[in-house]
Scaffold this active site. Sequence first.
Site, PDB file in Angstrom:
ATOM      1  CE  LYS A   9      -4.302  -1.827   0.688  1.00 28.74           C
ATOM      2  NZ  LYS A   9      -5.668  -1.814   1.072  1.00 28.74           N
TER       3      LYS A   9
ATOM      4  CE  LYS B 202      -6.014  -8.343  -1.927  1.00 28.76           C
ATOM      5  NZ  LYS B 202      -6.596  -8.173  -0.625  1.00 28.76           N
TER       6      LYS B 202
ATOM      7  CE  LYS C 161     -13.913  -4.540  -0.292  1.00 29.21           C
ATOM      8  NZ  LYS C 161     -13.243  -4.216   0.960  1.00 29.21           N
TER       9      LYS C 161
HETATM   10  P1  ATP Z   1      -8.804  -3.487  -0.861  1.00 28.20           P
HETATM   11  O1  ATP Z   1      -8.680  -3.965  -2.266  1.00 28.20           O
HETATM   12  O2  ATP Z   1      -9.588  -2.193  -0.719  1.00 28.20           O
HETATM   13  O3  ATP Z   1      -7.520  -3.484  -0.089  1.00 28.20           O
HETATM   14  P2  ATP Z   1      -9.837  -6.072  -0.174  1.00 28.20           P
HETATM   15  O4  ATP Z   1     -10.634  -6.469  -1.360  1.00 28.20           O
HETATM   16  O5  ATP Z   1      -8.544  -6.725   0.082  1.00 28.20           O
HETATM   17  O6  ATP Z   1      -9.740  -4.503  -0.087  1.00 28.20           O
HETATM   18  P3  ATP Z   1     -10.647  -6.246   2.614  1.00 28.20           P
HETATM   19  O7  ATP Z   1     -11.740  -5.448   3.233  1.00 28.20           O
HETATM   20  O8  ATP Z   1      -9.264  -5.802   2.904  1.00 28.20           O
HETATM   21  O9  ATP Z   1     -10.834  -6.321   1.045  1.00 28.20           O
HETATM   22  O10 ATP Z   1     -10.808  -7.791   3.009  1.00 28.20           O
HETATM   23  C1  ATP Z   1     -11.942  -8.416   3.554  1.00 28.20           C
HETATM   24  C2  ATP Z   1     -11.734  -9.900   3.648  1.00 28.20           C
HETATM   25  O11 ATP Z   1     -11.687 -10.490   2.337  1.00 28.20           O
HETATM   26  C3  ATP Z   1     -10.407 -10.320   4.308  1.00 28.20           C
HETATM   27  O12 ATP Z   1     -10.649 -11.404   5.185  1.00 28.20           O
HETATM   28  C4  ATP Z   1      -9.536 -10.750   3.172  1.00 28.20           C
HETATM   29  O13 ATP Z   1      -8.586 -11.720   3.552  1.00 28.20           O
HETATM   30  C5  ATP Z   1     -10.534 -11.323   2.202  1.00 28.20           C
HETATM   31  N1  ATP Z   1     -10.077 -11.228   0.810  1.00 28.20           N
HETATM   32  C6  ATP Z   1      -9.790 -10.093   0.132  1.00 28.20           C
HETATM   33  N2  ATP Z   1      -9.425 -10.360  -1.129  1.00 28.20           N
HETATM   34  C7  ATP Z   1      -9.481 -11.704  -1.266  1.00 28.20           C
HETATM   35  C8  ATP Z   1      -9.209 -12.606  -2.362  1.00 28.20           C
HETATM   36  N3  ATP Z   1      -8.835 -12.170  -3.545  1.00 28.20           N
HETATM   37  N4  ATP Z   1      -9.381 -13.933  -2.158  1.00 28.20           N
HETATM   38  C9  ATP Z   1      -9.796 -14.403  -0.950  1.00 28.20           C
HETATM   39  N5  ATP Z   1     -10.055 -13.604   0.114  1.00 28.20           N
HETATM   40  C10 ATP Z   1      -9.902 -12.278  -0.026  1.00 28.20           C
END
Ligand code: ATP
Length: 335
Positions: A117, A199, A202
């Site tokens: 980040k 990965k 969002k």
């Molecule tokens: P950002 O992209 O804004 O950093 P994010 O999509 O990683 O956000 P978070 O709110 O940080 O979302 O994560 C919420 C939950 O979803 C966490 O438990 C995280 O481990 C899980 N998670 C996020 N992305 C993935 C993915 N690609 N596959 C499986 N689990 C995920």
Amino acid sequence: MSEAERKKVIFSGIQPTGVFTLGNYVGAIRNWGPLQDEYDCIYSIVDEHAITVRRDPVKFRQQTVEGYALLLACGIDPKKSIAFIQSHNPNHAQLSWILGCVTQFGELSRMTQFKDKAAKHADDINAGLFTYPVLMAADILTYNADVVPIGDDQRQHLELARNIAVRFNQRYGETFTVPEAYIPKVGARIKSLQDPTKKMSKSDDNPNATIFILDDKDTIMRKFKRAVTDSETEIRYAEGKDGINNLLTIYSCATGKTVQDAEKEFSGFGYGDFKAAVGEAVADWLEPVRTEYARLMDDKAYLKQCWTDGAQRAFRLSNKIYAKACRKIGFVDYR
Ligand code: ATP
Ligand code: LTN
């Protein structure tokens, strides 16, 4: 109540940084609902974590409400679980200060999410971004949570939370439960549809990379159709076939079939037909979430009532543990 009678406590959180992705759903949230009967569950929209990246206040407030509605639409029952918004319970930020004083600069410097980040937001490497994992530890420890359901990317943060708990307990006496991670065997890291070595996130700049759980069927079908695969033709789970592996994993989660059964089912199929089948399965799987979300967003008064009630219950529960930590550390009592 004896230790054997006490239900184990679960805590997890998700940031209100946009509509949840298929990755969030598969890796984390779809597991949260089924855990509600067996455990005392506490689920939070972690808005304080989200401000480590600069946000537009109007949009952010809206996204927090939407995030809360999504949580309920994904099967979290606010009567069975405590479902609340993090900033409504001041104990998280308060405990975070205390825990920060037993966390080393070196430990935080090693966090890969911070490094990623910081590279992405090089013009705003703020102290909150750096201490983000301490706040996450406070979220978990202030409820003495036993189990934390998360995706694979949060493994390192959970390990740090465990270390902080152990260190505090050693220094000041038994205070915090040392939490365990609950990471699904299949689907712990759903990959981007456009770059299956990364990965699914969002905040990906490419809209075709991510399935959002509110996408309509046409959008879902289109994104899967464009998913990056490989130059072979065979649908099998294997080293170097990241795109196909990802699609097989998604299909397996959406249908409840094993990856091996999915391989058999699609033996002899072309990639195009396979991608369409994955799209169909995902669209059907997510349809009830979309319907329930629309219903909830039509009833803002109900949502507000739920998060107000959730905040009060969360505050009451965390107070005891926060007060204990204050006592142990030597703060003067005033209550
Ligand atoms: P950002 O992209 O804004 O950093 P994010 O999509 O990683 O956000 P978070 O709110 O940080 O979302 O994560 C919420 C939950 O979803 C966490 O438990 C995280 O481990 C899980 N998670 C996020 N992305 C993935 C993915 N690609 N596959 C499986 N689990 C995920
Ligand atoms: N850091 C997590 C979200 C999060 C969380 C938590 C998860 C904040 N606090 C406590 C589990 C428990 C993330 O970015 N996915």
